[in-house]
Design an enzyme around this catalytic site. Structure first.
Site, mmCIF file in Angstrom:
data_model
loop_
_atom_site.group_PDB
_atom_site.id
_atom_site.type_symbol
_atom_site.label_atom_id
_atom_site.label_comp_id
_atom_site.label_asym_id
_atom_site.label_seq_id
_atom_site.Cartn_x
_atom_site.Cartn_y
_atom_site.Cartn_z
ATOM 1 C CG ASP A 167 -1.910 -0.806 1.049
ATOM 2 O OD1 ASP A 167 -2.445 -1.560 2.364
ATOM 3 O OD2 ASP A 167 -2.473 -1.320 -0.023
ATOM 4 C CD GLN A 168 2.588 2.966 4.135
ATOM 5 O OE1 GLN A 168 2.252 3.858 3.616
ATOM 6 N NE2 GLN A 168 2.414 2.765 5.510
#
Lengths: 397, 393
Positions: A167-168
């Site tokens: 996600d990051q």
């Protein structure tokens, strides 16, 4: 002044990845207008840690953004969105493939209203390919992307990174791609479609492994905390935790031995060169090193080796990292007044720009906190707003 | 059209973090002029894997760049740099803090030559603060940021994330910063200094443990491959490797039990809610594992997909490289590299439909483009010959 002041983003993202992208844009001055489902809101509002009904996770990712509570699957809701999009620069979404189409908000539809919109999508597998319909949760993405295969010990299981790296990373790629599109639009007047996949993103940061497979036909096993080409480069036991060291030259090895009083190891012929230290690392050298380091505290080892100007760092717990003077000096923890949580401390902005610094000084919006503001700006009257609320088309905080 | 056409980057970076950053710019058409130490070159030229004496590591992250080999410790070398910076938009470096200042090529000096230069510095800990002078390796940053503490199994060693995300994630953040600065310059005409630290980039994305500490004063540590708030949600060993499957919320336990052919567990009082399952992680995990060990990744994928339970195999690199999704996404592009020859380059994951990334050419051999670049900046053949004789280039 912030670099993205004047940029208007209509933001359908929720949960993590997409919200991280728009967080980066908001930190640097973009007007990020979250479109949240009336009645429910961003799913991150329900993510721990929570105090009462409010989530700090949500606050961290959504600081500085605005919120409109809306039912985008209704004709009236869509009409509001189309009006908002007329003068928007960017639209962001991280829904399952096909969701925007199902809501009548496809790129083609949006382009009819705003032909030069930058339409940015992010999801697990992207907008193309046999797996485009599959939902990508972080664990599955770390697993499938080769990322977990590369992390952990050779005699242990593949290991997930603690934070949601997929996600990051994909969120950061999305923000970066949006910048490319903004630059392109500035030069040509044209917008475009952006398509970010978490799988692609993780695949791109596997470092040397794919190239090794290409050139050698095989890939070595994951190596735990060490590094094949440098020795010792590892995480060693201290008496109260662990410490990571990186000794990359023979000269540094000598200084390392001197610093820790390891005369016998320094004199040992087997450990004179980097290559031979590597050969003997798992079959004696590591144990010999840990026999010494396991008697000293991690911060003491750090102090000793730093004095000798050798690369090393204790394995800090997160709480210890938070307390470090360096984190404080870099403003990496920022306290804001959040309307839901009150005073709360969240991670700061890593990117430092000298003339147009980013950052934030407020928390995250309540659900529908800015509905009235934006709809009035679009020309809706109080009476119309009242009807829209009654019909559950919009939510006002 | 390439979005960064006409943008010139003077790239001092080496190793991983900086080159990963400038590769993004190069992929999108910026003219990235890589400045390497005369004779030695980028240190990653010495990193495995090798083919024909050339580094594949170096090749993988330096495509689309031009290579100039220069001794910037000489007066002539410094003059050449200043000549290039005069017409450039961006300078990127990842030296130890203060290195370029000491050489007379720091931000203040280069601003005299080009007042609006964008000067981007990547470092371990940043340009300020008590640790700014510390050498940083990826593992040191992973250790000090708290990431290592949060990765790996409880009661076991803190684990380094395999790929050096201290480097590449920081490099990506700097690329984002550079693009913002460039966009700002298009709007205002002004350049600026950029400062991204590996420590900040990694600390900034730890999420939960920081938030649990600041909101609830709770300390966290690593939890392996599971999730403290969700069971089942894990990676399990299977017949031919490892496989992940999990329920992202309360719903689905009945389907999960059907998938593992244990319908009797649906009503088991210890496992009937997610919270209860979390409490009884040690009970339910061996049961699930026993089932997984009898099946291959392919079989498990079919089973769990048919029950609409999120799942994925833990892919090995060969499995991933041959995966149809990777092919459909055009994530592997055949390139011919002057060093390692034919190989499959990993395409840029940022897909823009009007201004896509282009895998134009391979990574430069040491000094490959020195002459060409110097000529482009107005140096004559004679001058270039003299530089070579004096070992400046």
């Amino acid at each position: 002044m912030k670099p993205l002041e004047g940029i208007k983003v209509v933001d359908f993202t929720q949960a993590h990845a997409g919200s991280l992208a728009t967080m980066l844009l908001a930190d640097f001055g973009a007007e990020v207008i979250k479109i949240e489902r009336a009645g429910v809101g961003d799913m991150a509002r329900y993510w721990v840690p929570m105090k009462g009904d409010d989530s700090a996770y949500y606050t961290y990712l959504n600081r500085g953004k605005k919120s409109i509570g809306l039912n985008a699957s209704t004709d009236e809701g869509r009409e509001i969105i189309f009006k908002l999009i007329e003068d928007a620069d960017v639209l962001c979404e991280n829904f399952k493939y096909g969701s925007m189409e199902r809501m009548g908000l496809s790129y083609e539809e949006i382009k009819k209203i705003n032909p030069n919109i930058i339409f940015a999508s992010l999801n697990g597998f992207g907008q193309t390919g046999p797996m485009k319909n599959v939902i990508g949760l972080d664990l599955q993405m770390q697993a499938m992307s080769g990322f977990m295969d590369r992390t952990g010990f050779p005699d242990g299981p593949p290991t997930k990174a603690g934070p949601a790296m997929g996600d990051q990373l994909s969120g950061t790629y999305m923000a970066t791609a949006i910048m490319l599109a903004l630059i392109s639009k500035k030069k040509t007047g044209e917008g475009q479609r952006i398509d970010i996949a978490i799988l692609d993103s993780l695949f791109s940061i596997l470092e040397a492994a794919p190239m090794t497979y290409c050139l050698k036909g095989e890939v070595p096993l994951r190596v735990g905390n060490s590094y094949p080409s440098i020795s010792p480069y590892d995480t060693l036991k201290a008496n109260d935790g662990y410490v990571s060291v990186g000794i990359s030259t023979d000269r540094q090895w000598e200084k390392f031995c001197d610093a820790l009083g390891m005369d016998d190891l320094k004199a040992d012929e087997r450990y004179k060169t980097n290559e031979s230290r590597g050969d003997y690392y798992e079959t004696g050298l590591k144990d010999a090193l840990e026999a010494v380091t396991s008697k000293i505290s991690k911060f003491e080892i750090e102090r000793i080796l730093r004095e000798a100007r050798l690369a090393c760092g204790a394995v800090y717990t997160v709480s210890e990292a938070m307390e470090s003077d360096q984190i404080k000096a870099r403003n990496m923890l920022v306290t804001v007044e959040d309307k839901a949580l009150g005073e709360v401390t969240i991670p700061g902005t890593a990117i430092k720009m000298s003339e147009t610094p980013g950052g934030f000084n407020e928390g995250a919006p309540l659900l529908g906190e800015h509905t009235q503001h934006y709809l009035k700006e679009l020309g809706y009257t109080d009476a119309q707003l009242k009807t829209l609320v009654e019909n559950k088309i919009i939510e006002m905080a | 059209m390439k979005v960064l056409e006409g943008v010139t980057v003077i790239d001092f970076t080496q190793a991983y973090s900086g080159p990963f950053c400038t590769m993004q710019l190069a992929d999108f058409g910026a003219r990235v002029i890589k400045i390497e130490r005369r004779g030695l070159g980028d240190q990653s030229r010495e990193w495995t894997p090798f083919k024909d004496g050339q580094s594949g590591y170096y090749a993988a992250i330096n495509r689309n760049k031009e290579g100039v080999s220069l001794d910037i410790n000489t007066e002539e070398g410094k003059e050449i740099i200043k000549r290039m910076v005069k017409d450039a938009d961006i300078v990127v470096e990842n030296f130890k803090v203060g290195t370029l200042d000491k050489m007379g090529l720091g931000y203040e000096e280069l601003k005299k030559v080009n007042p609006e230069i964008i000067f981007a510095s990547i470092s371990g800990f940043g340009q300020n603060g008590p640790l700014k002078d510390l050498a940083a390796y990826d593992n040191v940053v992973q250790a000090m940021s708290g990431l290592m503490e949060m990765t790996g199994f409880p009661d076991d060693v803190p684990t380094k994330v395999g790929p050096a995300i201290g480097d590449n994630f920081t490099g990506l953040n700097m690329c984002f910063a550079i693009l913002m600065a460039y966009f700002n310059k298009l709007n205002t005409g002004k350049g600026q200094r950029l400062d991204v630290a590996m420590m900040d980039a990694i600390f900034g994305i730890l999420e939960s443990p920081i938030l649990f500490k600041t909101l609830l004063n709770e300390d966290s540590s690593r939890v392996g491959n599971s999730d403290v708030t969700l069971v089942p949600y894990d990676v399990y060993p299977c017949k031919d490797g490892y496989f992940s499957a999990g329920l992202p919320g309360e719903a689905g336990w009945d389907r999960f039990c059907a998938a593992i052919e244990m319908p009797e567990l649906i009503e088991d009082p210890r496992l009937i809610t997610n919270d209860l399952r979390c409490q009884h992680y040690a009970v339910v995990t061996p049961i699930i594992t026993e089932f997984f060990l009898k099946k291959t990744k392919a079989e498990l994928a079919e089973i769990f997909t048919s029950y609409k339970i999120p799942n994925a195999p833990v892919s090995t690199i060969p499995e991933l490289i041959h995966h149809p999704q990777i092919a459909a996404r055009e994530m592997l592009v055949e390139m011919v590299d002057p060093g390692v020859g034919k190989y499959l380059a990993i395409n840029n994951p940022m897909k823009l439909d009007k201004t896509p990334a282009v895998m134009a050419f391979g990574a430069p051999l040491l000094g490959q483009d020195t002459e060409k670049v110097l000529k482009a900046f107005g140096y004559t053949d004679e001058q270039i010959k003299a530089f070579a004789e004096k070992e400046v280039i």
